[in-house]
Design an enzyme around this catalytic site. Structure first.
Site, PDB file in Angstrom:
ATOM      1  CB  SER A   1     -28.957  -8.879  -7.470  1.00  0.00           C
ATOM      2  OG  SER A   1     -28.932 -10.253  -7.812  1.00  0.00           O
TER       3      SER A   1
ATOM      4  CE  LYS B   1     -29.319 -10.967   0.412  1.00  0.00           C
ATOM      5  NZ  LYS B   1     -28.889 -11.725  -0.778  1.00  0.00           N
TER       6      LYS B   1
ATOM      7  CD  GLU C   1     -32.283 -12.593   8.519  1.00  0.00           C
ATOM      8  OE1 GLU C   1     -32.169 -11.833   9.501  1.00  0.00           O
ATOM      9  OE2 GLU C   1     -32.409 -12.162   7.361  1.00  0.00           O
TER      10      GLU C   1
HETATM   11  C1  LIG Z   1     -29.735 -12.591  -1.494  1.00  0.00           C
HETATM   12  C2  LIG Z   1     -29.583 -12.381  -2.947  1.00  0.00           C
HETATM   13  C3  LIG Z   1     -30.711 -12.284  -3.799  1.00  0.00           C
HETATM   14  C4  LIG Z   1     -32.127 -12.472  -3.317  1.00  0.00           C
HETATM   15  O1  LIG Z   1     -32.564 -11.552  -2.378  1.00  0.00           O
HETATM   16  P1  LIG Z   1     -33.611 -10.384  -2.723  1.00  0.00           P
HETATM   17  O2  LIG Z   1     -34.009  -9.889  -1.395  1.00  0.00           O
HETATM   18  O3  LIG Z   1     -34.736 -11.007  -3.489  1.00  0.00           O
HETATM   19  O4  LIG Z   1     -32.905  -9.378  -3.531  1.00  0.00           O
HETATM   20  C5  LIG Z   1     -30.510 -12.010  -5.135  1.00  0.00           C
HETATM   21  N1  LIG Z   1     -29.259 -11.873  -5.638  1.00  0.00           N
HETATM   22  C6  LIG Z   1     -28.153 -11.977  -4.863  1.00  0.00           C
HETATM   23  C7  LIG Z   1     -26.822 -11.824  -5.487  1.00  0.00           C
HETATM   24  C8  LIG Z   1     -28.276 -12.242  -3.492  1.00  0.00           C
HETATM   25  O5  LIG Z   1     -27.171 -12.348  -2.733  1.00  0.00           O
END
Ligand SMILES: *Cc1c(COP(=O)(O)O)cnc(C)c1O
Length: 422
Positions: free
Chosen positions: A394, A105, A127
């Site tokens: 992610s 993020k 948000e």
């Molecule tokens: C917020 C989040 C997501 C989902 O958001 P995307 O916009 O689909 O990437 C996925 N993995 C993590 C670790 C997150 O914090």
């Protein structure tokens, strides 16, 4: 609240943008379906974004802070133990969770905050649902000296208290949203309301590759650093990549990871949605792999989980970040076109994948990312041994302690919490 609105649609023909990477529409998805008052700031933002992406100084600053503050490039790790036990293809993991604040993020938060500063804005609003985007935004605002206010539903504040502590530690003001269902969708509405009267000095820092144009293009650009690094890393390692696998909430980590590979026939691109507890209504967040319907929500056209009257349905996932009823317009389009294949993993599979990678590789996946990990584990045995499957982790799982601990040893965890509360 979450009603569809088709007012004040900004015609494509009025747009100045020519470069083909800045699409306001992806097939029939995307667009800018907003109230009249928001046209001005969105036009201004689009112009500023296009200028910034051609400004060497801006790009250098983004790159410098990505290296020295975010911690880029994030490593590409060979999961050799898991690959051996799964059999078949080699599983590699892009360790995006090693970025500052624990997830991808921050790539987008940093890019947009720098853009806001370049535009002369002194104040940022955002948000947040589970709080991950709020934490990244608050951290970046602290670093760049910008005032920060984060709108968060009252229900989410109760569920995600640790992230509220972090945001406040970074100096952000967290504003509880008491309207509607007191969750993410209400927080978005509140942020939009703020922006409508504050845009002269305020930037709205949206958290995923969705919302009205230019957000889907802008967020994808800032997140595509993941895919660019991955491409270099697989080339350097001489890997033949069979597939890239990423989890999909709104779609920002997936579209950023896939983007540099979109125009080639290979590798396969696999988006993994939340299968939740099963197929029933309100039990999951599978739009592409489930029953997403066309709709217009929060200023953009895409596929959403809607009832017969077009009202947004509730969703569920063990991972807070995948628990969202809509998907970014570019991913919806690429899914329809067949370039990206969508599938799902359920709560139990995600939890199991967290355990497998922790025990065999010493890395703790965020529950969101573990959905992608689970699918890679299923795919590997069917993949030739000389090919690689690359999973985007992610985020890392520290933030999920409160969910994971309850699932792993409820008695011990409850006992600990009781003692701490004394
Ligand atoms: C917020 C989040 C997501 C989902 O958001 P995307 O916009 O689909 O990437 C996925 N993995 C993590 C670790 C997150 O914090």
């Amino acid at each position: 609240m979450y009603k569809q609105s088709t007012t004040s649609f900004n015609e494509k023909s009025t747009r100045r943008c020519t470069a083909d990477i800045y699409n306001d529409f992806f097939g029939s998805f995307g667009g800018r379906y907003v109230a009249e008052v928001l046209r001005t700031p969105l036009d201004e933002l689009e112009r500023a974004f296009i200028e910034a992406m051609e400004d060497e100084d801006f790009l250098k600053t983004y790159d410098y802070l990505s290296r020295t503050y975010t911690g880029r490039p994030t490593p590409l790790m060979f999961a050799e133990n898991v690959s051996r036990t799964a059999g078949g293809g080699k599983i590699f993991i892009k360790l995006e969770g090693l970025a500052n604040t624990g997830a991808h993020k921050i790539n987008n938060a940093l890019g947009q905050a720098l853009l806001a500063r370049r535009m002369g804005k002194e104040r940022i609003i955002a948000e947040t649902g589970a709080g991950q985007h709020g934490v990244a935004t608050a951290a970046v605002c602290a670093k760049l000296g910008l005032e920060c206010r984060v709108y968060m539903g009252e229900v989410d504040i109760r569920r995600q208290r640790p992230n509220v502590f972090w945001m406040e530690l970074y100096g952000a003001e967290v504003v509880p949203v008491k309207s509607g269902s007191k969750t993410l969708k209400d927080a978005v509405n509140e942020a939009l309301r703020d922006w409508a009267s504050s845009f002269a000095h305020t930037h709205y820092l949206l958290g995923s590759a969705l919302g009205p144009s230019p957000y889907p293009d802008m967020v994808r650009e800032f997140q595509s650093v993941i895919g660019k690094e991955t491409r270099e890393q697989v080339e350097e390692a001489g890997l033949e990549v069979e597939a890239l696998v990423a989890c999909v909430g709104g779609g920002s980590n997936a579209v950023g990871f896939f983007y540099p590979f979109l125009h080639a026939a290979v590798p396969k691109l696999i988006g993994v949605e939340a299968g939740g507890r099963g197929e029933g209504r309100g039990m999951h967040a599978s739009r592409m792999s489930g029953e997403g319907r066309e709709g217009i929500v929060h200023g953009y056209k895409s596929l959403f989980l809607l009832d017969e009257d077009g009202q947004v349905l509730p969703t569920h996932s063990i991972s807070a970040g995948l628990d969202y009823p809509g998907i970014g317009p570019q991913l919806a389009h690429l899914g329809r076109e067949g370039r990206i294949t969508f599938t799902k993993a359920d709560d139990a599979e995600a939890l199991e994948a967290v355990k497998v990678f922790a025990k065999q590789e010493g890395v703790v996946f965020a529950l969101e990312s573990a959905h992608a990990g689970a699918v890679a584990l299923k795919m590997a045995p069917h993949c030739p041994g000389d090919r690689a499957i690359v999973v985007n982790m992610s985020g890392r799982g520290d933030k999920d302690l409160f969910i994971m601990a309850g699932e792993l040893d409820k008695t011990a965890w409850k006992e600990f919490l009781r003692k701490e509360a004394e």
